[in-house]
Each structure stands twice: as C-alpha cells, then as structure tokens.
Design an enzyme around this catalytic site. Structure first.
Site, PDB file in Angstrom:
ATOM      1  N   ASP A  24     -12.813 -18.309 -19.778  1.00  0.00           N
ATOM      2  CA  ASP A  24     -11.714 -17.814 -20.615  1.00  0.00           C
ATOM      3  C   ASP A  24     -11.185 -16.458 -20.178  1.00  0.00           C
ATOM      4  O   ASP A  24     -10.722 -15.653 -20.996  1.00  0.00           O
ATOM      5  CB  ASP A  24     -12.150 -17.737 -22.101  1.00  0.00           C
ATOM      6  N   LYS A  27      -7.586 -17.609 -16.553  1.00  0.00           N
ATOM      7  CA  LYS A  27      -7.306 -18.323 -15.297  1.00  0.00           C
ATOM      8  C   LYS A  27      -5.996 -19.093 -15.384  1.00  0.00           C
ATOM      9  O   LYS A  27      -5.219 -19.129 -14.436  1.00  0.00           O
ATOM     10  CB  LYS A  27      -8.465 -19.300 -14.983  1.00  0.00           C
ATOM     11  N   LYS A  29      -3.251 -18.515 -17.108  1.00  0.00           N
ATOM     12  CA  LYS A  29      -2.082 -17.659 -16.938  1.00  0.00           C
ATOM     13  C   LYS A  29      -1.892 -17.272 -15.457  1.00  0.00           C
ATOM     14  O   LYS A  29      -0.780 -17.312 -14.938  1.00  0.00           O
ATOM     15  CB  LYS A  29      -2.222 -16.386 -17.780  1.00  0.00           C
ATOM     16  N   ALA A  50     -12.781 -27.295 -20.210  1.00  0.00           N
ATOM     17  CA  ALA A  50     -11.893 -26.185 -19.876  1.00  0.00           C
ATOM     18  C   ALA A  50     -10.702 -26.167 -20.834  1.00  0.00           C
ATOM     19  O   ALA A  50     -10.262 -27.207 -21.317  1.00  0.00           O
ATOM     20  CB  ALA A  50     -11.383 -26.332 -18.443  1.00  0.00           C
ATOM     21  N   GLY A  51     -10.202 -24.971 -21.113  1.00  0.00           N
ATOM     22  CA  GLY A  51      -8.965 -24.823 -21.885  1.00  0.00           C
ATOM     23  C   GLY A  51      -8.207 -23.669 -21.256  1.00  0.00           C
ATOM     24  O   GLY A  51      -8.577 -22.516 -21.434  1.00  0.00           O
ATOM     25  N   HIS A  52      -7.216 -23.991 -20.447  1.00  0.00           N
ATOM     26  CA  HIS A  52      -6.477 -22.968 -19.701  1.00  0.00           C
ATOM     27  C   HIS A  52      -5.100 -22.800 -20.345  1.00  0.00           C
ATOM     28  O   HIS A  52      -4.271 -23.708 -20.300  1.00  0.00           O
ATOM     29  CB  HIS A  52      -6.366 -23.364 -18.224  1.00  0.00           C
ATOM     30  N   GLN A 231     -14.297 -22.769 -16.149  1.00  0.00           N
ATOM     31  CA  GLN A 231     -15.442 -21.985 -16.605  1.00  0.00           C
ATOM     32  C   GLN A 231     -15.514 -20.660 -15.812  1.00  0.00           C
ATOM     33  O   GLN A 231     -14.469 -20.168 -15.416  1.00  0.00           O
ATOM     34  CB  GLN A 231     -16.759 -22.782 -16.499  1.00  0.00           C
ATOM     35  N   THR A 246     -22.778 -24.324 -17.878  1.00  0.00           N
ATOM     36  CA  THR A 246     -22.189 -25.651 -17.846  1.00  0.00           C
ATOM     37  C   THR A 246     -22.873 -26.439 -16.721  1.00  0.00           C
ATOM     38  O   THR A 246     -23.776 -25.917 -16.051  1.00  0.00           O
ATOM     39  CB  THR A 246     -20.658 -25.576 -17.699  1.00  0.00           C
ATOM     40  N   THR A 308     -12.247 -25.399 -28.669  1.00  0.00           N
ATOM     41  CA  THR A 308     -13.026 -25.696 -29.868  1.00  0.00           C
ATOM     42  C   THR A 308     -12.658 -24.799 -31.044  1.00  0.00           C
ATOM     43  O   THR A 308     -13.100 -25.059 -32.166  1.00  0.00           O
ATOM     44  CB  THR A 308     -14.528 -25.527 -29.572  1.00  0.00           C
ATOM     45  N   LYS A 338      -5.671  -8.978 -19.802  1.00  0.00           N
ATOM     46  CA  LYS A 338      -5.823  -8.503 -21.180  1.00  0.00           C
ATOM     47  C   LYS A 338      -6.035  -6.996 -21.308  1.00  0.00           C
ATOM     48  O   LYS A 338      -6.708  -6.530 -22.234  1.00  0.00           O
ATOM     49  CB  LYS A 338      -6.929  -9.302 -21.892  1.00  0.00           C
ATOM     50  N   ASP A 340      -3.864  -4.990 -22.191  1.00  0.00           N
ATOM     51  CA  ASP A 340      -3.144  -4.606 -23.413  1.00  0.00           C
ATOM     52  C   ASP A 340      -4.009  -4.673 -24.676  1.00  0.00           C
ATOM     53  O   ASP A 340      -3.721  -3.984 -25.663  1.00  0.00           O
ATOM     54  CB  ASP A 340      -1.913  -5.503 -23.595  1.00  0.00           C
ATOM     55  N   GLY A 422      -0.217  -9.163 -20.916  1.00  0.00           N
ATOM     56  CA  GLY A 422       0.256 -10.031 -21.991  1.00  0.00           C
ATOM     57  C   GLY A 422       0.123 -11.463 -21.533  1.00  0.00           C
ATOM     58  O   GLY A 422      -0.128 -11.728 -20.347  1.00  0.00           O
TER      59      GLY A 422
HETATM   60  P1  GDP Z   1      -8.850 -19.499 -19.173  1.00  0.00           P
HETATM   61  O1  GDP Z   1      -9.754 -20.543 -19.713  1.00  0.00           O
HETATM   62  O2  GDP Z   1      -9.510 -18.606 -18.179  1.00  0.00           O
HETATM   63  O3  GDP Z   1      -7.548 -20.055 -18.657  1.00  0.00           O
HETATM   64  O4  GDP Z   1      -8.462 -18.559 -20.421  1.00  0.00           O
HETATM   65  P2  GDP Z   1      -8.045 -19.060 -21.891  1.00  0.00           P
HETATM   66  O5  GDP Z   1      -6.685 -19.622 -21.821  1.00  0.00           O
HETATM   67  O6  GDP Z   1      -9.113 -19.885 -22.472  1.00  0.00           O
HETATM   68  O7  GDP Z   1      -8.075 -17.692 -22.691  1.00  0.00           O
HETATM   69  C1  GDP Z   1      -7.291 -16.617 -22.316  1.00  0.00           C
HETATM   70  C2  GDP Z   1      -6.377 -16.235 -23.490  1.00  0.00           C
HETATM   71  O8  GDP Z   1      -5.805 -14.965 -23.266  1.00  0.00           O
HETATM   72  C3  GDP Z   1      -5.192 -17.172 -23.644  1.00  0.00           C
HETATM   73  O9  GDP Z   1      -4.858 -17.278 -25.000  1.00  0.00           O
HETATM   74  C4  GDP Z   1      -4.074 -16.469 -22.870  1.00  0.00           C
HETATM   75  O10 GDP Z   1      -2.783 -16.805 -23.352  1.00  0.00           O
HETATM   76  C5  GDP Z   1      -4.397 -15.040 -23.165  1.00  0.00           C
HETATM   77  N1  GDP Z   1      -4.026 -14.075 -22.123  1.00  0.00           N
HETATM   78  C6  GDP Z   1      -4.083 -14.208 -20.771  1.00  0.00           C
HETATM   79  N2  GDP Z   1      -3.746 -13.044 -20.169  1.00  0.00           N
HETATM   80  C7  GDP Z   1      -3.496 -12.155 -21.157  1.00  0.00           C
HETATM   81  C8  GDP Z   1      -3.143 -10.773 -21.184  1.00  0.00           C
HETATM   82  O11 GDP Z   1      -3.018 -10.105 -20.173  1.00  0.00           O
HETATM   83  N3  GDP Z   1      -2.988 -10.197 -22.421  1.00  0.00           N
HETATM   84  C9  GDP Z   1      -3.155 -10.887 -23.567  1.00  0.00           C
HETATM   85  N4  GDP Z   1      -2.978 -10.241 -24.715  1.00  0.00           N
HETATM   86  N5  GDP Z   1      -3.477 -12.199 -23.592  1.00  0.00           N
HETATM   87  C10 GDP Z   1      -3.667 -12.807 -22.402  1.00  0.00           C
HETATM   88  P1  IMO Z   2     -12.572 -22.358 -19.288  1.00  0.00           P
HETATM   89  O1  IMO Z   2     -12.265 -23.136 -18.037  1.00  0.00           O
HETATM   90  C1  IMO Z   2     -15.707 -20.700 -21.805  1.00  0.00           C
HETATM   91  C2  IMO Z   2     -19.377 -23.048 -22.206  1.00  0.00           C
HETATM   92  C3  IMO Z   2     -19.698 -23.656 -23.546  1.00  0.00           C
HETATM   93  C4  IMO Z   2     -21.214 -23.628 -23.498  1.00  0.00           C
HETATM   94  C5  IMO Z   2     -21.500 -23.958 -22.037  1.00  0.00           C
HETATM   95  C6  IMO Z   2     -21.814 -25.409 -21.763  1.00  0.00           C
HETATM   96  O2  IMO Z   2     -11.559 -22.503 -20.353  1.00  0.00           O
HETATM   97  O3  IMO Z   2     -12.908 -20.939 -18.963  1.00  0.00           O
HETATM   98  P2  IMO Z   2     -20.330 -27.622 -21.669  1.00  0.00           P
HETATM   99  O4  IMO Z   2     -19.485 -28.273 -22.716  1.00  0.00           O
HETATM  100  O5  IMO Z   2     -19.592 -27.256 -20.443  1.00  0.00           O
HETATM  101  O6  IMO Z   2     -21.592 -28.387 -21.383  1.00  0.00           O
HETATM  102  O7  IMO Z   2     -20.828 -26.240 -22.372  1.00  0.00           O
HETATM  103  O8  IMO Z   2     -20.344 -23.568 -21.316  1.00  0.00           O
HETATM  104  N1  IMO Z   2     -18.039 -23.399 -21.654  1.00  0.00           N
HETATM  105  C7  IMO Z   2     -17.011 -22.560 -21.604  1.00  0.00           C
HETATM  106  N2  IMO Z   2     -16.880 -21.291 -22.053  1.00  0.00           N
HETATM  107  N3  IMO Z   2     -14.698 -21.277 -21.135  1.00  0.00           N
HETATM  108  C8  IMO Z   2     -14.816 -22.528 -20.652  1.00  0.00           C
HETATM  109  O9  IMO Z   2     -13.881 -23.098 -19.861  1.00  0.00           O
HETATM  110  C9  IMO Z   2     -15.996 -23.241 -20.915  1.00  0.00           C
HETATM  111  N4  IMO Z   2     -16.436 -24.479 -20.610  1.00  0.00           N
HETATM  112  C10 IMO Z   2     -17.684 -24.558 -21.059  1.00  0.00           C
HETATM  113  O10 IMO Z   2     -19.184 -22.879 -24.594  1.00  0.00           O
HETATM  114  O11 IMO Z   2     -21.677 -22.328 -23.739  1.00  0.00           O
HETATM  115 MG    MG Z   3     -10.441 -21.284 -21.552  1.00  0.00          MG
END
Ligand code: GDP
Ligand code: IMO
Ligand code: MG
Length: 437
Positions: A24, A27, A29, A50-52, A231, A246, A308, A338, A340, A422
């Site tokens: 998280d 990635k 963005k 994953a949740g990107h 991850q 993971t 989740t 992040k 900001d 942002g």
């Molecule tokens: P990922 O799994 O690595 O792609 O990251 P996630 O999407 O799970 O979580 C990152 C969160 O931070 C998302 O809600 C993005 O929209 C947000 N985000 C990314 N870059 C920035 C930033 O520079 N500033 C702020 N405030 N939010 C950001």
């Molecule tokens: P992105 O790609 C953050 C964490 C879970 C748990 C562990 C194992 O969005 O960064 P799993 O379901 O993979 O067997 O869970 O890994 N986890 C993540 N934490 N970002 C993720 O993906 C994750 N994918 C799995 O919370 O601790």
């Molecule tokens: Mg994520």
C-alpha cells in the site's frame, strides 16, 4: 552522501516498480503515472489481495488483478505465470472497468501457466486463519495462500489446463476429494467447481497465451515494459517478516520467475515508499504508533485498506526497513509518496536504527523474535506549516519538506526520483535525471 542530480543513469528501458515497505505504498498511483512511458505493464506475482488505487480527475479506480497501466489506451496489460488468478474476481474487475468506459478487449494477456484460485481456496484461507487463532496472519481471505500451496505441492490447476475438460475434471475431482479427506470440517462438492470453471474457460480463452514468449517478442521489437509488483518487500515470502507475509515473491526476483524474463530485462528498479510507514494485518511493525499520532496519520492519510477496508497500522518512517528493501531489490531510486499527509505536523520522527537490548542495529534483523524485541531509535526533525499538497515542482515545497526528503534519502541510501504530494496524477514532482525512465 550522494547527489541526486548525478544519480544512476540507466539507459535500459524496462523498469520494475515495487513496494519497499509493507504494501500500500502507492504503487498504483506511480505505475499509472509512469505507464504512458511504456508499451506494456506486467504483474508478476500476487493476486486480488492487491488493491492498487488510481485517481483520475476525481474518479477512483482500484486495480486488483489487472495491471495499473490499463487506464492508458496505448498500454498492453500482462498477467504473468507468477500471479494467482481468481476468474470470478478477474471478470468482476473487467466488468467494472468496461462499465467505467475503459477498453480491455485485446489489451490483456494472461499466462497459460498462471495458477487458478478456486472457491475452496478461499474457504481454506478462512479456515486456516481460524485455526491459527492468536497466531493468525490477518490475510485478505482471498484464497491466495492456499492457491500458492497447491502450486508448490504440484497439484494446482493452471489457466492453460482449462482448455482440456477431461483432464480438468480429474484434477478438480482429485483435488477437492483430497482436501475433503484432509480437512474434516469441509465436505466440498467438486462438480459445481468444475462446471463454473468450464464456463469461465470460454471467456478467458482470447486472453490466454505464452506470456514469456510474448514479452520476449515485444522486447525484440523494441517495446518497453514496466514490471508492476504487488504487496511489498517486508511481505515477501522469503525476505519478509515470515510467517506474517504473503505467499509470493514481491521482491525483484519475482519479476524473472513470475514472467519468464531474464535478469537483464530489468533495466532499473524503482521502490515505492510512503513518507511514513503502514501495515495491514498482523506481524511486527517496529515504528507503529498506538497513540493519537498514529490515529492522526491514519485519518489524514485515509489509511484504510483498499481491498478489505481494514484500518491500517501507522507509524513513522523506518529507514532500517527501507535500507533493507534497497539491498534486497537493488533499488536504483524510490518514489516517495504521501508527503502531503505530514503537512502541518510540528515535528516528524525518522527511525534510523533499532535498539535491541544494549545493541544498536543498523541492519533489519532476519530473526523475527529479535525484531519483536527491537525499539526504534528516532531522530526528530522539524515539520512544515505551509502545505505540500498538490505541489508538482521541487521548488514549490517548503524548505523543511525539502530537508525531510533529503534526510530520508541520506538515511535510506537511495535517491527519490519521484515525490508524490496527492493521489491525483498531476500531484507529483518528477525529478528528471535521477532515473532515466
Ligand atoms: P498500492 O497498493 O501500493 O497501490 O497503494 P494503495 O492504493 O493500496 O494505497 C495508497 C493510497 O494512497 C491510495 O488511496 C492512493 O490514492 C493514495 N495516495 C497515493 N499517493 C498519494 C499521495 O502522494 N498523497 C496522498 N494523500 N495520497 C496518496
Ligand atoms: P498491495 O499490492 C498490504 C497482507 C495481508 C496479510 C498478509 C497475507 O495493495 O500493496 P494474503 O491475503 O496475501 O495471504 O495476506 O499480507 N497483504 C497486503 N498488505 N497491501 C497489499 O497489497 C497486501 N496483500 C496482502 O494484510 O497481512
Ligand atoms: Mg494496496
């Protein structure tokens, strides 16, 4: 010390972009931002755990299995053999994208060697977590671990296997029967599993191919690839905080095994790091703040899981962990996200080392018990009052914010090629010349 203006200048075109903390990091963005510079974007591991997140002019997209390059029409998106694919989740994601006006069609390639997540993998994930009790991992309960277990146990079902209904029937029947025997709490029927798969096979077929060959041909034709990690380094099955990890290699080695490309196909490696630290799920997090400062980061950073919805654990920047990610992945540079979120803080702490008993550690310990005993050693630096939010030029950052970034570069041993201020594409400072991309 190093000078970011004369940092590594690498001409090879392909770039790996991966998480350098606990996931998280932002990635999605960063991959979306860089995608127009590449012809293909390829996922090499993980699944819909994953949740990107990508924001485009206020519209939010959360990519799970589909590479985060999909919002750019010129990009071909690739799902490699190292990914575990739940066809139901994949179709739901494609339908969502299509409903939002995104063309997927011929822009998607899926490896015939990628393993399939079946409904019972999800059941087994939940069951295994319940059985672990206090020692639960806190998984995303998507069936990721059990699907990789079947892969390593050499009984998994691959996307390519869906083309042969007779062999598939035997496989599904044997797998489900064996699991029923093993897990007394479950009595699963293999027939609906098979029926569903056979239906899904039809829809998958146009996308299925030999991904390694397709990538090799693309590279020979002069096309460039962005390798997208899911991850993060500290969640890697080998190099993360095992067993709180993971089940795949989120680190750079996963690119080669998860796509079938050689190491020289990777021109440079960009780590994505948050300007502080978060983790979702169980396991050690040395800089975790359990007080109102942690809550402040969670609220301002909107630190709730994109998959989740779980609240993320928050803490200060951990340079020991990032230096470890630099070593494990050979990071050329980082994208710092992040920044900001720290706007308006009076002082900001940076963890530069760990204290373990009377020893000072500068390296991330490989022993989990030792890590659990570690206390962070902080250096405190002044914050900044005026906002960095939305800044897209280095010169627009308040002086103390610049100092913070430079200090992070120094203590992490890696230059910041990108600073994100942002969630929108244009809320970004690209420091051209740090990394040739
Ligand atoms: P990922 O799994 O690595 O792609 O990251 P996630 O999407 O799970 O979580 C990152 C969160 O931070 C998302 O809600 C993005 O929209 C947000 N985000 C990314 N870059 C920035 C930033 O520079 N500033 C702020 N405030 N939010 C950001
Ligand atoms: P992105 O790609 C953050 C964490 C879970 C748990 C562990 C194992 O969005 O960064 P799993 O379901 O993979 O067997 O869970 O890994 N986890 C993540 N934490 N970002 C993720 O993906 C994750 N994918 C799995 O919370 O601790
Ligand atoms: Mg994520």
């Amino acid at each position: 010390m190093y000078h970011h203006t004369s940092g590594p200048y690498i001409s090879t075109m392909n770039l790996a972009v991966l998480g350098a903390q606990w996931g998280d990091e932002g990635k999605g963005k960063i991959v979306d931002l860089l995608s127009p510079r590449f012809d293909l974007v390829a996922r090499y591991q993980g699944g819909h755990n994953a949740g990107h997140t990508v924001y485009v002019r206020g519209r939010k997209f959360v990519l799970r299995l589909i590479p985060s390059g999909i919002l750019h029409d010129s990009v071909t998106c690739v799902i490699g053999n190292g990914v575990v694919v739940d066809p139901t989740a994949l179709f739901a994601e494609i339908d969502e994208l299509v409903a939002a006006g995104v063309t997927v069609g011929r822009r998607l390639l899926i490896s015939d060697k990628a393993h399939v997540i079946l409904p019972y993998h999800r059941d087994l994930d939940l069951l295994s977590e319940a059985r672990r009790g206090e020692r639960k991992i806190g998984t995303t309960s998507r069936g990721i671990g059990p699907a990789y277990e079947d892969k390593v146990a050499r009984r998994g079902i691959r996307i390519g296997d869906l083309a042969d209904p007779t062999a598939l029937e035997k496989n599904v029947r044997d797998n489900v029967t064996a699991r029923n025997r093993l897990v007394s709490e479950t009595t699963m029927d293999w027939r609906p599993v098979l029926e569903r798969l056979l239906e899904q096979a039809e829809r998958l077929r146009p996308w299925v191919c030999d991904v390694s060959l397709a990538l090799s041909e693309a590279m020979r034709a002069g096309r460039s690839i962005l390798f997208e990690g899911a991850q993060g380094t500290l969640l890697d099955i080998d190099h993360g905080t095992y067993p709180y990890v993971t089940s795949s290699n989120a680190t750079v080695g996963g690119v080669c095994t998860g796509l079938g490309v050689g190491p020289r196909a990777i021109g440079a490696v960009l780590g994505v790091v948050k300007a502080y630290t978060t983790r979702v799920g169980e396991g050690p997090l040395p800089t975790e703040l359990l007080d109102e400062r942690g809550q402040r980061l969670r609220d301002t950073g909107n630190e709730y899981g994109s998959v989740t919805g779980r609240p993320r654990r928050c803490g200060w920047y951990d340079a020991v962990a990032v230096r470890y990610a630099v070593r494990i992945n050979g990071l050329d540079a980082v994208a710092l996200t992040k920044l900001d979120v720290l706007d308006g803080l009076d002082r900001i702490d940076i963890c530069t080392a760990y204290r373990c008993g009377d020893r000072l550690l500068s390296e991330f310990p490989s022993d989990l018990d030792q890590l659990a005993r570690c206390e962070p050693v902080y250096e405190s630096i002044p914050g900044w009052a005026s906002p960095t939010k939305g800044a897209h030029r280095w010169a627009d950052l308040p002086e103390n914010a610049q100092r913070y970034v430079v200090r992070l570069e120094e203590v992490s041993g890696v230059p910041a090629a990108i600073v994100s201020t942002g969630s929108e594409r244009d809320e970004t400072i690209v420091r051209e010349g740090v990394l040739a991309i």
